[in-house]
Design a protein around this motif. Structure first.
Motif, PDB file in Angstrom:
ATOM      1  N   UNK A   1       0.845  -1.185   0.000  1.00 39.20           N
ATOM      2  CA  UNK A   1       0.000   0.000   0.000  1.00 39.20           C
ATOM      3  C   UNK A   1       0.881   1.235   0.000  1.00 39.20           C
ATOM      4  N   UNK A   2       0.468   2.247  -0.752  1.00 34.43           N
ATOM      5  CA  UNK A   2       1.220   3.492  -0.783  1.00 34.43           C
ATOM      6  C   UNK A   2       0.251   4.647  -0.940  1.00 34.43           C
ATOM      7  N   UNK A   3       0.730   5.816  -0.582  1.00 33.35           N
ATOM      8  CA  UNK A   3      -0.127   7.002  -0.632  1.00 33.35           C
ATOM      9  C   UNK A   3       0.629   8.154  -1.268  1.00 33.35           C
ATOM     10  N   UNK A   4      -0.046   8.871  -2.140  1.00 34.06           N
ATOM     11  CA  UNK A   4       0.492  10.084  -2.759  1.00 34.06           C
ATOM     12  C   UNK A   4      -0.323  11.253  -2.244  1.00 34.06           C
ATOM     13  N   UNK A   5       0.228  11.973  -1.269  1.00 30.99           N
ATOM     14  CA  UNK A   5      -0.507  13.072  -0.662  1.00 30.99           C
ATOM     15  C   UNK A   5      -0.804  14.191  -1.631  1.00 30.99           C
ATOM     16  N   UNK A   6       0.134  14.446  -2.543  1.00 31.25           N
ATOM     17  CA  UNK A   6      -0.057  15.531  -3.513  1.00 31.25           C
ATOM     18  C   UNK A   6      -1.229  15.239  -4.441  1.00 31.25           C
ATOM     19  N   UNK A   7      -1.396  13.966  -4.801  1.00 35.36           N
ATOM     20  CA  UNK A   7      -2.490  13.580  -5.690  1.00 35.36           C
ATOM     21  C   UNK A   7      -3.725  13.139  -4.913  1.00 35.36           C
ATOM     22  N   UNK A   8      -3.596  13.087  -3.593  1.00 37.36           N
ATOM     23  CA  UNK A   8      -4.701  12.642  -2.745  1.00 37.36           C
ATOM     24  C   UNK A   8      -5.201  11.278  -3.220  1.00 37.36           C
ATOM     25  N   UNK A   9      -4.260  10.356  -3.326  1.00 40.86           N
ATOM     26  CA  UNK A   9      -4.596   9.026  -3.827  1.00 40.86           C
ATOM     27  C   UNK A   9      -3.867   7.970  -3.014  1.00 40.86           C
ATOM     28  N   UNK A  10      -4.447   6.794  -2.970  1.00 41.06           N
ATOM     29  CA  UNK A  10      -3.843   5.648  -2.303  1.00 41.06           C
ATOM     30  C   UNK A  10      -3.826   4.496  -3.299  1.00 41.06           C
ATOM     31  N   UNK A  11      -2.749   3.739  -3.275  1.00 36.58           N
ATOM     32  CA  UNK A  11      -2.583   2.660  -4.242  1.00 36.58           C
ATOM     33  C   UNK A  11      -2.400   1.331  -3.522  1.00 36.58           C
ATOM     34  N   UNK A  12      -2.747   0.266  -4.219  1.00 38.36           N
ATOM     35  CA  UNK A  12      -2.482  -1.083  -3.726  1.00 38.36           C
ATOM     36  C   UNK A  12      -1.802  -1.857  -4.849  1.00 38.36           C
ATOM     37  N   UNK A  13      -0.530  -2.095  -4.684  1.00 40.51           N
ATOM     38  CA  UNK A  13       0.223  -2.881  -5.649  1.00 40.51           C
ATOM     39  C   UNK A  13       0.090  -4.345  -5.266  1.00 40.51           C
ATOM     40  N   UNK A  14      -0.412  -5.136  -6.201  1.00 44.04           N
ATOM     41  CA  UNK A  14      -0.667  -6.546  -5.955  1.00 44.04           C
ATOM     42  C   UNK A  14       0.297  -7.365  -6.805  1.00 44.04           C
ATOM     43  N   UNK A  15       1.215  -8.053  -6.183  1.00 45.44           N
ATOM     44  CA  UNK A  15       2.162  -8.913  -6.888  1.00 45.44           C
ATOM     45  C   UNK A  15       1.875 -10.379  -6.584  1.00 45.44           C
ATOM     46  N   UNK A  16       2.316 -11.235  -7.471  1.00 50.01           N
ATOM     47  CA  UNK A  16       2.178 -12.680  -7.285  1.00 50.01           C
ATOM     48  C   UNK A  16       0.752 -13.032  -6.864  1.00 50.01           C
ATOM     49  N   UNK A  17      -0.194 -12.543  -7.636  1.00 59.35           N
ATOM     50  CA  UNK A  17      -1.589 -12.738  -7.250  1.00 59.35           C
ATOM     51  C   UNK A  17      -1.988 -14.206  -7.347  1.00 59.35           C
ATOM     52  N   UNK A  18      -2.980 -14.557  -6.547  1.00 55.31           N
ATOM     53  CA  UNK A  18      -3.489 -15.924  -6.496  1.00 55.31           C
ATOM     54  C   UNK A  18      -4.976 -15.919  -6.825  1.00 55.31           C
ATOM     55  N   UNK A  19      -5.511 -17.071  -7.163  1.00 55.08           N
ATOM     56  CA  UNK A  19      -6.937 -17.127  -7.485  1.00 55.08           C
ATOM     57  C   UNK A  19      -7.787 -16.683  -6.301  1.00 55.08           C
ATOM     58  N   UNK A  20      -7.291 -16.925  -5.105  1.00 59.83           N
ATOM     59  CA  UNK A  20      -8.055 -16.528  -3.915  1.00 59.83           C
ATOM     60  C   UNK A  20      -8.045 -15.024  -3.672  1.00 59.83           C
ATOM     61  N   UNK A  21      -7.304 -14.279  -4.478  1.00 60.67           N
ATOM     62  CA  UNK A  21      -7.343 -12.809  -4.392  1.00 60.67           C
ATOM     63  C   UNK A  21      -8.510 -12.239  -5.189  1.00 60.67           C
ATOM     64  N   UNK A  22      -9.218 -13.081  -5.912  1.00 63.23           N
ATOM     65  CA  UNK A  22     -10.378 -12.628  -6.677  1.00 63.23           C
ATOM     66  C   UNK A  22     -11.443 -12.067  -5.746  1.00 63.23           C
ATOM     67  N   UNK A  23     -11.846 -10.833  -6.013  1.00 62.51           N
ATOM     68  CA  UNK A  23     -12.809 -10.146  -5.146  1.00 62.51           C
ATOM     69  C   UNK A  23     -13.082  -8.752  -5.702  1.00 62.51           C
ATOM     70  N   UNK A  24     -14.071  -8.102  -5.133  1.00 60.41           N
ATOM     71  CA  UNK A  24     -14.261  -6.666  -5.351  1.00 60.41           C
ATOM     72  C   UNK A  24     -13.468  -5.951  -4.268  1.00 60.41           C
ATOM     73  N   UNK A  25     -12.629  -5.025  -4.687  1.00 59.28           N
ATOM     74  CA  UNK A  25     -11.759  -4.302  -3.766  1.00 59.28           C
ATOM     75  C   UNK A  25     -12.313  -2.890  -3.527  1.00 59.28           C
ATOM     76  N   UNK A  26     -12.322  -2.499  -2.258  1.00 58.92           N
ATOM     77  CA  UNK A  26     -12.865  -1.212  -1.843  1.00 58.92           C
ATOM     78  C   UNK A  26     -11.833  -0.434  -1.030  1.00 58.92           C
ATOM     79  N   UNK A  27     -11.933   0.884  -1.066  1.00 58.41           N
ATOM     80  CA  UNK A  27     -11.160   1.699  -0.136  1.00 58.41           C
ATOM     81  C   UNK A  27     -12.139   2.519   0.706  1.00 58.41           C
ATOM     82  N   UNK A  28     -11.683   2.896   1.868  1.00 59.12           N
ATOM     83  CA  UNK A  28     -12.520   3.636   2.813  1.00 59.12           C
ATOM     84  C   UNK A  28     -11.621   4.341   3.820  1.00 59.12           C
ATOM     85  N   UNK A  29     -12.218   5.258   4.575  1.00 59.16           N
ATOM     86  CA  UNK A  29     -11.444   6.075   5.505  1.00 59.16           C
ATOM     87  C   UNK A  29     -11.851   5.823   6.950  1.00 59.16           C
TER      88      UNK A  29
END
Length: 128
Positions: free
Chosen positions: A70-98
């Motif tokens: 997980x990373x955050x860019x304060x200037x862009x007011x954005x948060x990222x989730x880099x997903x590497x070596x994904x697995x079938x069990x990572x299949x889902x709807x992904x949400x962000x919240x505060x």
């Protein structure tokens, strides 16, 4: 009013990579942490990762530790989730919240309770 818009989901093969983005509208002073969550079909929503917006602390679920970042860019007011070596069990709807609850001296939590202002989610499908 705080709002989140997720993007970047799609179809990816097992072992592949994907980066999700969470665009935040609203002032960063309104929240103390941003979390990524996911919900697979027939399962409850679960916490994946979160980041403290004041000191940059991060937390990961055991199932993604070492694979997701997980990373955050304060200037862009954005948060990222880099997903590497994904697995079938990572299949889902992904949400962000505060998490708007003021806190200090501890890491953000992955329990859903404190979080609000949920986005609409982005679908991630891991399949060959």
């Amino acid at each position: 009013q705080l709002q989140f818009v997720e993007s970047g989901g799609g179809l990816v093969q097992p072992g592949g990579s994907l980066t999700l983005s969470c665009a935040v509208s609203g002032s960063a002073t309104e929240y103390y942490a941003i979390g990524w969550f996911r919900q697979a079909p027939g399962k409850e929503r679960e916490g994946v990762s979160c980041t403290n917006t004041r000191d940059g602390g991060t937390r990961y679920a055991d199932s993604v530790k070492g694979r997701f970042t997980i990373s955050r860019d304060g200037a862009k007011n954005a948060v990222y989730l880099r997903m590497n070596t994904v697995k079938t069990e990572d299949t889902a709807v992904y949400y962000c919240a505060a998490d708007k609850t003021p806190f200090e001296g501890r890491l953000c939590v992955l329990q859903i309770g404190p979080y609000e202002s949920w986005g609409q989610g982005t679908q991630v499908t891991v399949s060959s």
